[in-house]
Design a protein around this motif. Structure first.
Motif, PDB file in Angstrom:
ATOM      1  N   ALA A 292       3.752  -7.305  -1.411  1.00  0.00           N
ATOM      2  CA  ALA A 292       3.763  -6.272  -0.373  1.00  0.00           C
ATOM      3  C   ALA A 292       2.344  -5.951   0.081  1.00  0.00           C
ATOM      4  O   ALA A 292       2.090  -5.773   1.278  1.00  0.00           O
ATOM      5  N   ALA A 293       1.410  -5.898  -0.851  1.00  0.00           N
ATOM      6  CA  ALA A 293       0.022  -5.604  -0.503  1.00  0.00           C
ATOM      7  C   ALA A 293      -0.599  -6.746   0.304  1.00  0.00           C
ATOM      8  O   ALA A 293      -1.355  -6.501   1.248  1.00  0.00           O
ATOM      9  N   ILE A 294      -0.272  -7.990  -0.041  1.00  0.00           N
ATOM     10  CA  ILE A 294      -0.804  -9.131   0.710  1.00  0.00           C
ATOM     11  C   ILE A 294      -0.344  -9.079   2.160  1.00  0.00           C
ATOM     12  O   ILE A 294      -1.119  -9.337   3.079  1.00  0.00           O
ATOM     13  N   PHE A 295       0.910  -8.719   2.369  1.00  0.00           N
ATOM     14  CA  PHE A 295       1.443  -8.672   3.728  1.00  0.00           C
ATOM     15  C   PHE A 295       1.228  -7.314   4.401  1.00  0.00           C
ATOM     16  O   PHE A 295       1.598  -7.125   5.553  1.00  0.00           O
ATOM     17  N   GLY A 296       0.639  -6.362   3.680  1.00  0.00           N
ATOM     18  CA  GLY A 296       0.290  -5.073   4.260  1.00  0.00           C
ATOM     19  C   GLY A 296       1.452  -4.126   4.459  1.00  0.00           C
ATOM     20  O   GLY A 296       1.412  -3.281   5.351  1.00  0.00           O
ATOM     21  N   VAL A 297       2.476  -4.229   3.641  1.00  0.00           N
ATOM     22  CA  VAL A 297       3.655  -3.375   3.791  1.00  0.00           C
ATOM     23  C   VAL A 297       3.950  -2.577   2.521  1.00  0.00           C
ATOM     24  O   VAL A 297       5.079  -2.162   2.297  1.00  0.00           O
ATOM     25  N   GLN A 298       2.946  -2.331   1.719  1.00  0.00           N
ATOM     26  CA  GLN A 298       3.125  -1.601   0.469  1.00  0.00           C
ATOM     27  C   GLN A 298       3.466  -0.137   0.763  1.00  0.00           C
ATOM     28  O   GLN A 298       2.800   0.502   1.573  1.00  0.00           O
ATOM     29  N   SER A 299       4.473   0.384   0.102  1.00  0.00           N
ATOM     30  CA  SER A 299       4.838   1.783   0.300  1.00  0.00           C
ATOM     31  C   SER A 299       3.878   2.686  -0.470  1.00  0.00           C
ATOM     32  O   SER A 299       3.283   2.281  -1.468  1.00  0.00           O
ATOM     33  N   GLY A 300       3.747   3.907  -0.005  1.00  0.00           N
ATOM     34  CA  GLY A 300       2.859   4.855  -0.649  1.00  0.00           C
ATOM     35  C   GLY A 300       3.276   5.177  -2.066  1.00  0.00           C
ATOM     36  O   GLY A 300       2.440   5.313  -2.964  1.00  0.00           O
TER      37      GLY A 300
END
Length: 77
Positions: free
Chosen positions: A25-33
């Protein structure tokens, strides 16, 4: 199903699959808070760094293979 069921013990470290999910998720920039907060509060940096290195190496090798296949097909051989 809710994410509240992912961890029964709030002091428990994130499981391996949760670490992989967070890294992707962090690699694709969609990590939730909420996941980011859990990772920083309860996770170990070494776990995330190790998974990140393996994922990046796998992506680079995959790209290398795909590019070689495309170049081989373009040359007719």
């Amino acid at each position: 199903m809710s994410n509240n069921n992912e961890q029964k013990d709030p002091d428990q470290r994130p499981r391996f699959i949760q670490v992989v999910h967070s890294v992707l998720a962090a690699i694709f920039g969609v990590q939730s808070g909420a996941n980011r907060e859990r990772d920083f509060q309860k996770g170990k940096a070494g776990d995330y760094i190790g998974v990140y290195v393996v994922v990046v190496v796998a992506i680079v090798i995959g790209m290398f293979i795909v590019v070689n296949m495309v170049l081989s097909a373009a040359q007719g051989g």
